[in-house]
Enzyme design. Structure first.
Site, PDB file in Angstrom:
ATOM      1  N   MET A  22       0.846  -1.198   0.000  1.00 59.77           N
ATOM      2  CA  MET A  22       0.000   0.000   0.000  1.00 59.77           C
ATOM      3  C   MET A  22       0.882   1.251   0.000  1.00 59.77           C
ATOM      4  O   MET A  22       0.417   2.340   0.341  1.00 59.77           O
ATOM      5  CB  MET A  22      -0.938  -0.015   1.207  1.00 59.77           C
ATOM      6  CG  MET A  22      -1.880  -1.214   1.165  1.00 59.77           C
ATOM      7  SD  MET A  22      -3.373  -1.005   2.140  1.00 59.77           S
ATOM      8  CE  MET A  22      -2.686  -0.758   3.750  1.00 59.77           C
TER       9      MET A  22
ATOM     10  N   ASN B 161       4.089   3.962   0.898  1.00 56.72           N
ATOM     11  CA  ASN B 161       4.818   4.505   2.047  1.00 56.72           C
ATOM     12  C   ASN B 161       5.932   3.517   2.423  1.00 56.72           C
ATOM     13  O   ASN B 161       6.051   3.064   3.558  1.00 56.72           O
ATOM     14  CB  ASN B 161       3.857   4.752   3.232  1.00 56.72           C
ATOM     15  CG  ASN B 161       4.513   5.620   4.299  1.00 56.72           C
ATOM     16  OD1 ASN B 161       4.463   5.327   5.476  1.00 56.72           O
ATOM     17  ND2 ASN B 161       5.174   6.673   3.889  1.00 56.72           N
TER      18      ASN B 161
ATOM     19  N   HIS C 258       9.216   1.350   3.206  1.00 59.50           N
ATOM     20  CA  HIS C 258      10.390   1.447   4.091  1.00 59.50           C
ATOM     21  C   HIS C 258      11.254   0.220   3.826  1.00 59.50           C
ATOM     22  O   HIS C 258      10.936  -0.599   2.945  1.00 59.50           O
ATOM     23  CB  HIS C 258       9.950   1.556   5.556  1.00 59.50           C
ATOM     24  CG  HIS C 258       8.894   0.571   5.954  1.00 59.50           C
ATOM     25  ND1 HIS C 258       9.124  -0.786   5.998  1.00 59.50           N
ATOM     26  CD2 HIS C 258       7.587   0.739   6.280  1.00 59.50           C
ATOM     27  CE1 HIS C 258       8.029  -1.401   6.374  1.00 59.50           C
ATOM     28  NE2 HIS C 258       7.061  -0.504   6.530  1.00 59.50           N
TER      29      HIS C 258
ATOM     30  N   HIS D 186       9.767  -3.276   3.171  1.00 60.61           N
ATOM     31  CA  HIS D 186       9.176  -3.509   1.841  1.00 60.61           C
ATOM     32  C   HIS D 186      10.283  -3.793   0.821  1.00 60.61           C
ATOM     33  O   HIS D 186      10.140  -4.683  -0.030  1.00 60.61           O
ATOM     34  CB  HIS D 186       8.417  -2.271   1.346  1.00 60.61           C
ATOM     35  CG  HIS D 186       7.177  -1.948   2.116  1.00 60.61           C
ATOM     36  ND1 HIS D 186       7.058  -0.827   2.880  1.00 60.61           N
ATOM     37  CD2 HIS D 186       5.985  -2.593   2.204  1.00 60.61           C
ATOM     38  CE1 HIS D 186       5.853  -0.778   3.428  1.00 60.61           C
ATOM     39  NE2 HIS D 186       5.183  -1.837   3.025  1.00 60.61           N
TER      40      HIS D 186
ATOM     41  N   GLN E  56     -10.344  -2.671   2.489  1.00 66.55           N
ATOM     42  CA  GLN E  56      -9.868  -3.341   3.691  1.00 66.55           C
ATOM     43  C   GLN E  56      -9.807  -2.422   4.916  1.00 66.55           C
ATOM     44  O   GLN E  56      -9.299  -2.820   5.957  1.00 66.55           O
ATOM     45  CB  GLN E  56      -8.502  -3.993   3.440  1.00 66.55           C
ATOM     46  CG  GLN E  56      -7.346  -3.029   3.256  1.00 66.55           C
ATOM     47  CD  GLN E  56      -6.075  -3.740   2.812  1.00 66.55           C
ATOM     48  OE1 GLN E  56      -5.961  -4.233   1.683  1.00 66.55           O
ATOM     49  NE2 GLN E  56      -5.114  -3.836   3.715  1.00 66.55           N
TER      50      GLN E  56
ATOM     51  N   GLY F 167       5.040  -9.682   3.912  1.00 67.69           N
ATOM     52  CA  GLY F 167       5.817  -9.513   5.142  1.00 67.69           C
ATOM     53  C   GLY F 167       5.260 -10.368   6.273  1.00 67.69           C
ATOM     54  O   GLY F 167       4.045 -10.466   6.436  1.00 67.69           O
TER      55      GLY F 167
ATOM     56  N   GLN G 253      -2.423 -12.058   8.118  1.00 66.00           N
ATOM     57  CA  GLN G 253      -2.651 -11.839   6.685  1.00 66.00           C
ATOM     58  C   GLN G 253      -1.943 -12.912   5.858  1.00 66.00           C
ATOM     59  O   GLN G 253      -2.515 -13.479   4.922  1.00 66.00           O
ATOM     60  CB  GLN G 253      -2.146 -10.449   6.301  1.00 66.00           C
ATOM     61  CG  GLN G 253      -2.094 -10.194   4.801  1.00 66.00           C
ATOM     62  CD  GLN G 253      -1.765  -8.750   4.465  1.00 66.00           C
ATOM     63  OE1 GLN G 253      -2.628  -7.894   4.531  1.00 66.00           O
ATOM     64  NE2 GLN G 253      -0.524  -8.470   4.100  1.00 66.00           N
TER      65      GLN G 253
HETATM   66  O1  PAF Z   1      -0.085  -5.718   3.560  1.00 64.59           O
HETATM   67  C1  PAF Z   1      -0.543  -4.823   2.808  1.00 64.59           C
HETATM   68  O2  PAF Z   1       0.124  -3.818   2.557  1.00 64.59           O
HETATM   69  C2  PAF Z   1      -1.936  -4.978   2.215  1.00 64.59           C
HETATM   70  O3  PAF Z   1      -2.793  -5.612   3.094  1.00 64.59           O
HETATM   71  C3  PAF Z   1      -1.931  -5.690   0.843  1.00 64.59           C
HETATM   72  C4  PAF Z   1      -1.437  -7.122   0.969  1.00 64.59           C
HETATM   73  C5  PAF Z   1      -1.064  -4.911  -0.131  1.00 64.59           C
HETATM   74  C6  PAF Z   1      -3.363  -5.735   0.283  1.00 64.59           C
HETATM   75  O4  PAF Z   1      -3.883  -4.469   0.128  1.00 64.59           O
END
Ligand code: PAF
Length: 284
Positions: free
Chosen positions: A30, A32, A34, A37, A61, A149, A155
């Site tokens: 999403m 931003n 760091h 990522h 979400q 991650g 998730q």
């Molecule tokens: O972990 C995230 O940044 C979000 O939940 C994802 C997997 C990109 C789905 O929008």
């Protein structure tokens, strides 16, 4: 790095990569971004010839009272960071591209049970939004593998279950949690932590590690350990959402003879909800 905002142009470019026999790795985000990522992009690069990152702050979400509108949008800085780690493609669609029929009309993907507990209990609908958008992104990118991650442990577990249940041809990999020197897990939401709160926020990680050490020392009263850890976090000045000792695969409360255990926790600072987890494997 090639940047695409539209599904059809990204698909065309990736079809050509696939024709050349390239293995495609995917990192959904999403933004931003760091260093955690960027480590996911590097993890994808280890196994793939071509790496795609997506940036989409997925409204589906976020709950109505959550931070979708405040979520930091830093596309120019993110693009530079992705270029620095040799990402090949950036896909950054707008809302209309992902939800052309509107969010209310969007077909949903639901993983039952596992999504009602832990973070799912305090964020109703959150995981439905995640699994729906990740399925769409998988269909758009059609990656051979995707990296998520491990900080968002629930998730990751939910996506693994979805991929298994729907027979999606994507290999899922976990990227390690990256931490500040005092143990705080890197997160885009850390920018919402107040300066005065910052020294104490690593209590979440310290308390999860305390449970891990107690379990390794032979203690098996998981509920009692979780309650004591929650008290430590409260004493440090934070509101606790949950602390729970779970089976790493099912996310159900851990049984005494479970070998693979993950301790998960979530707490609130004034401006952020922080999550973390610690996994351990016990000798049989
Ligand atoms: O972990 C995230 O940044 C979000 O939940 C994802 C997997 C990109 C789905 O929008």
């Amino acid at each position: 790095m090639h940047v695409f905002h539209q599904i059809h142009s990204l698909r065309e470019a990736l079809a050509e990569e696939r024709r050349q026999g390239k293995r495609i790795g995917f990192v959904p985000t999403m933004g931003n971004l760091h260093s955690a990522h960027l480590a996911l992009v590097e993890r994808a690069r280890e196994e793939c010839d071509c790496v795609v990152t997506s940036i989409f702050v997925n409204p589906l979400q976020f709950g109505l009272n959550e931070d979708w509108d405040k979520y930091p949008r830093t596309l120019a800085a993110d693009t530079a960071k992705l270029e620095s780690v040799d990402c090949d493609y950036l896909f950054c669609p707008d809302e209309k591209e992902i939800y052309p029929n509107g969010m209310a009309e969007q077909t949903r993907v639901i993983v039952p049970s596992m999504t009602d507990v832990l973070c799912g209990a305090s964020r109703p609908g959150h995981f439905e939004g995640v699994t729906t958008v990740v399925t769409k992104l998988f269909n758009i990118v059609q990656p051979d593998m995707a990296v998520f991650g491990a900080k968002d442990f629930q998730q990751l577990a939910v996506i693994r279950r979805m991929v298994e249940d729907l027979c999606l041809p994507v290999e899922i990999r976990a990227g390690d949690i990256v931490r500040e020197p005092d143990g705080l897990a890197l997160s885009s939401r850390n920018s919402f932590i107040g300066d005065d709160e910052r020294p104490a926020v690593s209590q979440l990680y310290r308390s999860l590690c305390w449970i891990r050490d107690e379990i390794q020392a032979g203690h098996r009263d998981f509920l009692g350990l979780a309650n004591q850890a929650a008290e430590q976090i409260r004493e440090a000045g934070f509101r606790v959402d949950y602390v729970s000792v779970c089976n790493s695969h099912t996310l159900e409360p851990a049984a005494h003879d479970d070998a693979e255990i993950t301790i998960l926790g979530a707490m609130y600072t004034r401006g952020a909800r922080l999550i973390d987890n610690v996994s351990l494997v016990l000798d049989a």
